[in-house]
Design a protein around this motif. Structure first.
Motif, PDB file in Angstrom:
ATOM      1  N   ARG A  94       0.854   5.976  -0.532  1.00 20.15           N
ATOM      2  CA  ARG A  94       0.895   5.151  -1.733  1.00 20.15           C
ATOM      3  C   ARG A  94       1.564   3.819  -1.394  1.00 20.15           C
ATOM      4  O   ARG A  94       2.786   3.728  -1.357  1.00 20.15           O
ATOM      5  CB  ARG A  94       1.667   5.860  -2.844  1.00 20.15           C
ATOM      6  CG  ARG A  94       1.087   7.222  -3.191  1.00 20.15           C
ATOM      7  CD  ARG A  94       1.797   7.771  -4.413  1.00 20.15           C
ATOM      8  NE  ARG A  94       1.389   9.109  -4.727  1.00 20.15           N
ATOM      9  CZ  ARG A  94       0.271   9.420  -5.368  1.00 20.15           C
ATOM     10  NH1 ARG A  94      -0.541   8.462  -5.731  1.00 20.15           N
ATOM     11  NH2 ARG A  94      -0.025  10.675  -5.627  1.00 20.15           N
ATOM     12  N   PRO A  95       0.794   2.770  -1.110  1.00 21.36           N
ATOM     13  CA  PRO A  95       1.368   1.485  -0.750  1.00 21.36           C
ATOM     14  C   PRO A  95       2.090   0.863  -1.932  1.00 21.36           C
ATOM     15  O   PRO A  95       1.873   1.218  -3.083  1.00 21.36           O
ATOM     16  CB  PRO A  95       0.154   0.661  -0.342  1.00 21.36           C
ATOM     17  CG  PRO A  95      -0.991   1.310  -1.034  1.00 21.36           C
ATOM     18  CD  PRO A  95      -0.662   2.765  -1.108  1.00 21.36           C
ATOM     19  N   GLU A 148      -7.807  -4.227  -1.134  1.00 21.26           N
ATOM     20  CA  GLU A 148      -6.417  -3.995  -0.770  1.00 21.26           C
ATOM     21  C   GLU A 148      -6.119  -2.501  -0.893  1.00 21.26           C
ATOM     22  O   GLU A 148      -7.002  -1.696  -1.204  1.00 21.26           O
ATOM     23  CB  GLU A 148      -5.503  -4.788  -1.696  1.00 21.26           C
ATOM     24  CG  GLU A 148      -5.522  -6.291  -1.456  1.00 21.26           C
ATOM     25  CD  GLU A 148      -4.555  -7.008  -2.389  1.00 21.26           C
ATOM     26  OE1 GLU A 148      -4.187  -6.431  -3.414  1.00 21.26           O
ATOM     27  OE2 GLU A 148      -4.190  -8.147  -2.068  1.00 21.26           O
ATOM     28  N   ASP A 149      -4.873  -2.111  -0.689  1.00 23.75           N
ATOM     29  CA  ASP A 149      -4.482  -0.732  -0.876  1.00 23.75           C
ATOM     30  C   ASP A 149      -4.765  -0.313  -2.313  1.00 23.75           C
ATOM     31  O   ASP A 149      -4.439  -1.020  -3.269  1.00 23.75           O
ATOM     32  CB  ASP A 149      -2.995  -0.564  -0.566  1.00 23.75           C
ATOM     33  CG  ASP A 149      -2.699  -0.821   0.904  1.00 23.75           C
ATOM     34  OD1 ASP A 149      -3.534  -0.436   1.738  1.00 23.75           O
ATOM     35  OD2 ASP A 149      -1.643  -1.403   1.202  1.00 23.75           O
ATOM     36  N   GLN A 153      -3.481   1.789  -4.344  1.00 18.83           N
ATOM     37  CA  GLN A 153      -2.356   1.960  -5.254  1.00 18.83           C
ATOM     38  C   GLN A 153      -1.936   0.648  -5.919  1.00 18.83           C
ATOM     39  O   GLN A 153      -1.333   0.660  -6.984  1.00 18.83           O
ATOM     40  CB  GLN A 153      -1.165   2.568  -4.505  1.00 18.83           C
ATOM     41  CG  GLN A 153      -0.015   3.030  -5.399  1.00 18.83           C
ATOM     42  CD  GLN A 153      -0.392   4.208  -6.279  1.00 18.83           C
ATOM     43  OE1 GLN A 153      -1.290   4.971  -5.932  1.00 18.83           O
ATOM     44  NE2 GLN A 153       0.294   4.373  -7.398  1.00 18.83           N
ATOM     45  N   SER A 154      -2.290  -0.472  -5.301  1.00 19.80           N
ATOM     46  CA  SER A 154      -1.932  -1.757  -5.898  1.00 19.80           C
ATOM     47  C   SER A 154      -2.699  -2.032  -7.176  1.00 19.80           C
ATOM     48  O   SER A 154      -2.380  -2.966  -7.914  1.00 19.80           O
ATOM     49  CB  SER A 154      -2.183  -2.886  -4.894  1.00 19.80           C
ATOM     50  OG  SER A 154      -3.560  -3.056  -4.644  1.00 19.80           O
ATOM     51  N   PRO A 173      -9.403   6.868   2.146  1.00 22.03           N
ATOM     52  CA  PRO A 173      -9.247   5.530   2.737  1.00 22.03           C
ATOM     53  C   PRO A 173     -10.504   5.057   3.472  1.00 22.03           C
ATOM     54  O   PRO A 173     -10.892   3.886   3.364  1.00 22.03           O
ATOM     55  CB  PRO A 173      -8.068   5.720   3.699  1.00 22.03           C
ATOM     56  CG  PRO A 173      -7.280   6.853   3.124  1.00 22.03           C
ATOM     57  CD  PRO A 173      -8.305   7.781   2.563  1.00 22.03           C
ATOM     58  N   LYS A 213     -12.783   1.845   2.299  1.00 26.34           N
ATOM     59  CA  LYS A 213     -13.071   0.760   3.239  1.00 26.34           C
ATOM     60  C   LYS A 213     -14.572   0.521   3.349  1.00 26.34           C
ATOM     61  O   LYS A 213     -15.034  -0.628   3.399  1.00 26.34           O
ATOM     62  CB  LYS A 213     -12.476   1.087   4.610  1.00 26.34           C
ATOM     63  CG  LYS A 213     -12.663  -0.009   5.645  1.00 26.34           C
ATOM     64  CD  LYS A 213     -11.984   0.358   6.956  1.00 26.34           C
ATOM     65  CE  LYS A 213     -12.158  -0.743   8.004  1.00 26.34           C
ATOM     66  NZ  LYS A 213     -11.499  -0.388   9.287  1.00 26.34           N
ATOM     67  N   PRO A 262     -11.380  -0.356  -4.186  1.00 22.52           N
ATOM     68  CA  PRO A 262     -10.357   0.692  -4.256  1.00 22.52           C
ATOM     69  C   PRO A 262     -10.934   1.949  -4.890  1.00 22.52           C
ATOM     70  O   PRO A 262     -11.812   1.874  -5.763  1.00 22.52           O
ATOM     71  CB  PRO A 262      -9.278   0.077  -5.145  1.00 22.52           C
ATOM     72  CG  PRO A 262      -9.998  -0.933  -5.973  1.00 22.52           C
ATOM     73  CD  PRO A 262     -11.110  -1.463  -5.113  1.00 22.52           C
TER      74      PRO A 262
END
Length: 476
Positions: A24-25, A80-81, A83-84, A160, A164, A169
Motif C-alpha cells: 500500500r504506497p 501511479e500506485d 493506493q494513491s 500490480p 501496469k 489503477p
C-alpha cells in the motif's frame, strides 16, 4: 448451447493461507491531476502530429465496422500506485476513502468462479472505456460451498502486473472499506439484469451484505440490451452501459424512480461518484458469447493480462511436479493439460448415459495425439507428460485414465484442502490447465475456454475442444 456454471470440488473448509498481497504506497495524487501534469506538455508538443494522424484516421476509418474496431481499443494512460487513488487505509464507510477528484466503478459477482473471473474482465474493460478507477470485488464461493470464505482478487491474480498492463489503477474492495466494518453504506446502482431477464429483480450477490451495503436500484434503459428486443438473449452492450457513466445519457436514461433500498428504504439515483451495476457477466461489445472468439475485445485488452499470483503459481508447479514424479533439481517438463468436465453437465445429457454423453477417453486420447503432433510440427518438441483435471468422481473412470499413461494431482493425498483451504483444488486446476504446452478441453465449459485462451496467448500452445452430448459427438 451456452452453459454458465463452474466445476465444484466439494471438500472441507479451511482458511486460505498467506498468498502475497500488493503493498500500500503512501502517495496520494489524484488521477485527474496526474494525467494533467504529465500530458499537458506532451499534448502541446504533439499537436501537429495529432493533426496529421487525425486526418489519416478519417481516411482509414470509412465503414461502421472499422469504426467499431477502432472504438474497442483500450485508452492508454500511465498509472501511479493504486493506493494513491484512495484517501488512505480501509475505512468504516466507503465514502470516507473515496477521493473527490476521482470517479470509480464497481459491480458484484454471482455466476460461479470462472464466470466471475470473466465478469471482472468485463468490469475492467468498462473501467477502461469510461476512464474510471475500478474497485474489484472478492470472489464468492458459490460453487465451492457457502461456508468457505470470500477470496480477494489479488490472492489469485497478479494485480500490480495487471494494473501496469492496463495502465490504470486497479483497486480491491478490501482496500476501500474495512472488511469488519459495521457501517451500513447507502448506494444507488443501475439494475441491468431485469432488462434481459423479464420480471426478475436486480441480480443479488452474497457480497452485498458482506460489504454492508444498502443498495437502491434504478432500472437501466431498454437500449442497453445488445440484441433486438424480440431476440431471446441475455447480453447487454458494454458500450451502452458506458453511456450511463456520462451526464447526457444518464439524465435521459432515468425513466422511472429508483427502488427503495431493503434496509433504510431510501430511494437513490445511480451514484455518479461510484458507478455500479448489479451484474456484468452477460455483457459484450459486438456479439453474444464473445469470449468464445479470438477477437473478443475483453479478452484481448483485459483478460490476457490477468496473470496468476506468483505464489499461487509456484504452488501449482509444486503439485504438478509431484504428480509427474519430477526429481528435485530437474526442470519442470512441458506437459499437455486436459480438462474433462462432467459434474453438473449431466443435466444436459438428456436420454443418454454418461458413457454415451461425455467424451470417451479414446476420443480424448485422439485429441491429445493431435496436440502432440502439432507441438512437434510447430515447435519441434515431443510432449509425453499429460495431466488430467476433472470433476469426475467415479474411481473406475480415473483407473481408465491411468491406463493411458496420464496423471493427475491427487488433492486428497496432497492434503491440499487441509493445508491451504477449500478454494485451492479449483484454483490449482485452473493454473495447471493454463500452464500446458498444449490443452484439450470440454466444449461449452467456460473453465476450458479460459484455459484454451491462456495456453494460446501465453505460450503459443496447441489447443483442442472435445465435443460431447451424444454418442460420437467428437468423431472427426
Amino acid at each position: 448451447m451456452a452453459l454458465t456454471s463452474d466445476d465444484a470440488l466439494p471438500s472441507r473448509l479451511y482458511q486460505y493461507h498467506d498468498l502475497s498481497r500488493p503493498g500500500r504506497p503512501s502517495t496520494r495524487s489524484g488521477i485527474s491531476h496526474y494525467i494533467f501534469r504529465r500530458q499537458f506538455i506532451a499534448s502541446c508538443a504533439a499537436l501537429a502530429i495529432v493533426s496529421v494522424a487525425a486526418l489519416a484516421l478519417l481516411t482509414l476509418v470509412t465503414t461502421p465496422t472499422q469504426l467499431q474496431s477502432f472504438l474497442t481499443a483500450a485508452p492508454v494512460t500511465e498509472v501511479e500506485d493504486a493506493q494513491s487513488y484512495l484517501l488512505g487505509p480501509p475505512t468504516q464507510s466507503l465514502r470516507d476513502n473515496l477521493r473527490n477528484d476521482t470517479k470509480y466503478i464497481t459491480s458484484w459477482l454471482n455466476a460461479g468462479w470462472t464466470n466471475d473471473v470473466m465478469t471482472i474482465g468485463n468490469l475492467l474493460y468498462l473501467a477502461l472505456i469510461t476512464e474510471r478507477v475500478p474497485i474489484v470485488p472478492s470472489f464468492i464461493p458459490s460453487h465451492i460451498g457457502p461456508e468457505a470464505p470470500t477470496l480477494p482478487f489479488g490472492h489469485v491474480f497478479d494485480v500490480p502486473r495487471l494494473s501496469k498492463a492496463l495502465r490504470i489503477p486497479v483497486l480491491e474492495w478490501d482496500q476501500v472499506k474495512d472488511v469488519n466494518s459495521s457501517s451500513l453504506d447507502e448506494l444507488g446502482c443501475w439494475a441491468v439484469w431485469p432488462i434481459v431477464e423479464q420480471g426478475a429483480p436486480p441480480r443479488d450477490s452474497s457480497l452485498i451484505p458482506k460489504l454492508n451495503l444498502d443498495l437502491s436500484y434504478t432500472r437501466a434503459p431498454d437500449w442497453v440490451k445488445l440484441t433486438a428486443p424480440d431476440i431471446n438473449d441475455k447480453h447487454v452492450s458494454l458500450w451502452s452501459l458506458a453511456r450511463l457513466a456520462y451526464p447526457e445519457a444518464r439524465e435521459t436514461a432515468i425513466s422511472q424512480p429508483p427502488d427503495p433500498s431493503p434496509q433504510h428504504q431510501v430511494s437513490l439515483p445511480p451514484d455518479d461518484h461510484l458507478l455500479c451495476y448489479d451484474y456484468l457477466y452477460y455483457t459484450a461489445v459486438t456479439s453474444a458469447w464473445e469470449w468464445n472468439w479470438d477477437y473478443s475485445p475483453v479478452w484481448r485488452f483485459v483478460g490476457k493480462h490477468m496473470h496468476w499470483n506468483a505464489t499461487l503459481e509456484k504452488l501449482a508447479d509444486e503439485h504438478a511436479r509431484r504428480a509427474m514424479n519430477i526429481s528435485d533439481g530437474e526442470p519442470t517438463p512441458p506437459f499437455i493439460s486436459i480438462h474433462m468436465r462432467h459434474g453438473d453437465f449431466r443435466i444436459y445429457c438428456n436420454e443418454f448415459s454418461d458413457d454415451q454423453c461425455f467424451v470417451p477417453l479414446p476420443a480424448v486420447a485422439r485429441r491429445v495425439a493431435e496436440v502432440q503432433q502439432e507441438l512437434f510440427d510447430k515447435k519441434g518438441i515431443n510432449v509425453s507428460h499429460v495431466i488430467m483435471t476433472s470433476d469426475e468422481r467415479d474411481p473406475n473412470w480415473w483407473a481408465e485414465v491411468r491406463k493411458y499413461g496420464w496423471t493427475w494431482v491427487d488433492y486428497a493425498a496432497e492434503r491440499t484442502v487441509e493445508k491451504y483451504g477449500r478454494w485451492y483444488p479449483v484454483l490449482l486446476d485452473a493454473i495447471l490447465q493454463s500452464r500446458g504446452a498444449g490443452f484439450v478441453g470440454t466444449e461449452y465449459s467456460t473453465m476450458s475456454l479460459l484455459a484454451l485462451r491462456r495456453v494460446q496467448d501465453w505460450d503459443d500452445g496447441a489447443v483442442r475442444m472435445a465435443k460431447w452430448g451424444r454418442p460420437g459427438a467428437d468423431d472427426h
